[in-house]
Structures are given as C-alpha cells and as structure tokens.
Design an enzyme around this catalytic site. Structure first.
Site, PDB file in Angstrom:
ATOM      1  N   ARG A 239     -14.962  72.078  -8.897  1.00 30.26           N
ATOM      2  CA  ARG A 239     -13.840  71.418  -8.240  1.00 30.26           C
ATOM      3  C   ARG A 239     -13.012  70.703  -9.298  1.00 30.26           C
ATOM      4  O   ARG A 239     -13.536  70.218 -10.295  1.00 30.26           O
ATOM      5  CB  ARG A 239     -14.329  70.424  -7.184  1.00 30.26           C
ATOM      6  CG  ARG A 239     -14.912  71.077  -5.939  1.00 30.26           C
ATOM      7  CD  ARG A 239     -13.838  71.819  -5.148  1.00 30.26           C
ATOM      8  NE  ARG A 239     -14.340  72.424  -3.926  1.00 30.26           N
ATOM      9  CZ  ARG A 239     -14.696  73.695  -3.819  1.00 30.26           C
ATOM     10  NH1 ARG A 239     -14.632  74.488  -4.887  1.00 30.26           N
ATOM     11  NH2 ARG A 239     -15.109  74.179  -2.666  1.00 30.26           N
ATOM     12  N   GLU A 268      -3.944  70.733  -5.763  1.00 24.35           N
ATOM     13  CA  GLU A 268      -3.699  72.166  -5.599  1.00 24.35           C
ATOM     14  C   GLU A 268      -2.671  72.395  -4.492  1.00 24.35           C
ATOM     15  O   GLU A 268      -2.774  71.804  -3.428  1.00 24.35           O
ATOM     16  CB  GLU A 268      -5.010  72.895  -5.256  1.00 24.35           C
ATOM     17  CG  GLU A 268      -6.026  72.835  -6.385  1.00 24.35           C
ATOM     18  CD  GLU A 268      -7.327  73.579  -6.079  1.00 24.35           C
ATOM     19  OE1 GLU A 268      -7.432  74.171  -4.988  1.00 24.35           O
ATOM     20  OE2 GLU A 268      -8.231  73.570  -6.926  1.00 24.35           O
ATOM     21  N   HIS A 287      -7.470  79.148  -7.807  1.00 22.45           N
ATOM     22  CA  HIS A 287      -8.657  78.934  -6.966  1.00 22.45           C
ATOM     23  C   HIS A 287      -9.113  80.233  -6.302  1.00 22.45           C
ATOM     24  O   HIS A 287      -9.234  80.317  -5.074  1.00 22.45           O
ATOM     25  CB  HIS A 287      -8.371  77.865  -5.898  1.00 22.45           C
ATOM     26  CG  HIS A 287      -9.618  77.187  -5.393  1.00 22.45           C
ATOM     27  ND1 HIS A 287      -9.641  75.861  -5.032  1.00 22.45           N
ATOM     28  CD2 HIS A 287     -10.878  77.655  -5.182  1.00 22.45           C
ATOM     29  CE1 HIS A 287     -10.868  75.543  -4.616  1.00 22.45           C
ATOM     30  NE2 HIS A 287     -11.627  76.626  -4.686  1.00 22.45           N
TER      31      HIS A 287
END
Length: 324
Positions: A239, A268, A287
């Site tokens: 993360r 993000e 991601h």
C-alpha cells in the site's frame, strides 16, 4: 446501530438478503453471484454511484473501497473486502471493532510475484535505456547485469509475500523475509522480525513491500530505514502509505534507494503534480499488480456467507486489533 455479529448481543444465525456490490467488476460480479444465490437481492454500483438510499437498503457491503456516503461505517453489521488488503475499511476509517470485516480468499501471490519479477528484470536488462535508444534509432549496446545471485528482502511473508518469494527463487535470487514475528516461512531463506530491518536489508538488491497497512506499518519505510536500505531497489506492491512518499525523492537523489517501481501510492490516482512522474529511476503503474477476478471474489464472499448463515464466525474474518 446494527447488532454486532458473534457477540453476546447476537442470538443466532443471520441470513442477510440485500447485498450492495461495488468494484470495477461490480456488474459482472453481481450477475455471477445472482446466478449462484438467486434467493438474494444484489445491487451493483460503481463506487461514485452509490447513494445514501443504496446504503440504507443494503444489509451487507461487498467491495474494495468505502462508499462516499456519510455514516456508512455505522450502518453495516458485515462488510466483505474483495481486494488483497482490507485497509480501505480497517485503517483510520472509524469502522467499529464490532463490525464483522471479512477478506477475500483469492490468492494474489502469483500475479504480484510476476509483476515484481518483471520490474526487477526490467532493471537488470536495462529495458528503459534500451527503449530510449530504440526511440532515438541509436545502436548503443546496453549490457545487462545478472538477476541470478542477487538478494531480495520481502517485507511481509503472507500469501502475497510468499508468491513473490516463489517467483524470485525460481530466478535464482536469494530471498529473505521480514515479518512481525520473524517466524520462518517456507520459500524464504531467512525471516527476521521487523525490529531487525537494518540487519536484514544489508546487501539486498531488491527491497519489496508486500505487508498490510496498519498503524504499525504506516510509513514503514522512511527516516533511518531509507539510509539503511543502502542503495536497494524498492518495489512497493503493498500500500502507498507504507512509504513516506514525501521523502522518497530525497532518498532516490541521495542514493539510499537506487530506484523504485511503485504500483501503489498515498493518494490514488497519483496527482499530476507529483515529482515521481518525471523521475528517471522511478517506474509507475496504476495499482494493477494483483487484480481481483470475478470467480475469486465470489468464492470468498459465498464461503463467508455460508458461515454467517450457519451462525459461525468466518475463517476469513479480519482481526480488528491487528488490522488483517
């Protein structure tokens, strides 16, 4: 306030009927689940489409990120996360510890292992430099360096970390692990506790973050740990907040890190103003290192549902104290 599951206030099995789904796969996942449980009502929504009425209608929320509806965290007795990590629901969200939070059973280790191995090979094979030479139509040999015989330190030795370890071991890389307990795990040459980071990272060519985001791991890599990394190449597939992102450019400029492949970020999408976009030693991806599949997401939820309906605490329940 909903009645907590599996507490003294709970009188037996619970059979929820109204399920709110939200994910990039929400439409396909909803149809897939409806075919297998036609007795239930599924409402599939994109995350930004969820309304207060949707939350009020539903008894269970299934998704990857939290809905932008005030009070969502106090509405549900049960939330099921279909991503590799549950931090979107468990980390600094205000979710009551009495809420049942379950996680997917899907194994993302193989996918993420391939991602990490590809990023390491891109470095040793000098693919970015070769690409620039091709764009310039320049014949300039760029000699690769061997991946075999290098050493990787993987922070996190769970399902994802183990998948990464298998990928690197197959390429002839020595693999060490770092975990809370320091307990030895199959696939790792050695495993150290987090407190021995400086010792464990010494001599590592690759520093790979694959641990959950918790209060304990927030900004795990920062400060003195940057300097201790001694030029390792960072790959973050855990993360974004595992890394003190604001200090990352300095760590790269000072050579504490030789480069970074980043799939996750503190914010993000990564803001266009971030200096990481233009850094020559940083590779960015949106991601995508471990993608949820419809069968995988469905299985974990249906397995948990069967246990809830039987009045049992699911095996995939998250420990609210540990955060995973």
């Amino acid at each position: 306030m909903p009645t907590p599951l599996f507490s003294g206030m709970n009188t037996g099995p619970w059979c929820p009927k109204r399920i709110l789904l939200s994910h990039a796969l929400h439409e396909g996942l909803g149809d897939y689940l409806q075919e297998r449980r036609p007795d239930l009502e599924f409402r599939a929504r994109g995350l930004t489409e969820i309304t207060a009425e949707d939350v009020a209608w539903s008894e269970v929320f299934v998704g990857f990120r939290v809905p932008a509806v005030p009070g969502w965290e106090h509405h549900y007795r049960w939330i099921h996360c279909i991503g590799a990590g549950v931090d979107a629901f468990a980390f600094r969200t205000g979710l009551p510890p009495t809420t049942l939070l379950t996680r997917t059973s899907e194994d993302f280790g193989a996918q993420i292992g391939e991602y990490c191995l590809a990023r390491a090979l891109a470095v040793t094979q000098r693919l970015r430099a070769l690409d620039r030479e091709q764009q310039a139509r320049s014949w300039k040999p760029r000699h690769p360096s061997p991946l075999r015989g290098t050493r990787a330190l993987i922070v996190g030795t769970g399902m994802v970390g183990s998948g990464i370890a298998r990928a690197f071991l197959g390429a002839g890389v020595q693999v060490g692990g770092l975990s809370r307990s320091g307990r030895q795990r199959e696939g790792f040459d050695t495993v150290h506790p987090v407190s021995r980071f400086a010792e464990a990272v010494r001599g590592a060519r690759w520093l790979i973050l694959a641990c959950p985001l918790t209060e304990e791991s927030f900004h795990f890599l920062g400060g003195s740990r940057f300097t201790a990394a001694s030029g390792a190449y960072l790959i973050n597939v855990g993360r974004g907040p595992l890394v003190d992102e604001s200090a990352l450019p300095e760590a790269l400029e000072r050579g504490w890190l030789s480069g970074a492949a980043l799939d996750v970020f503190e914010t993000e999408p990564l803001p266009r103003s971030s200096p990481l976009w233009d850094h020559g030693d940083v590779t960015i991806s949106p991601h995508i290192s471990g993608l949820t599949t419809i069968p995988g997401a469905a299985k974990g939820f249906l397995d948990c549902l069967s246990e809830v309906e039987a009045g049992r605490r699911p095996a995939l329940a998250v420990d609210p104290v540990q955060g995973y």
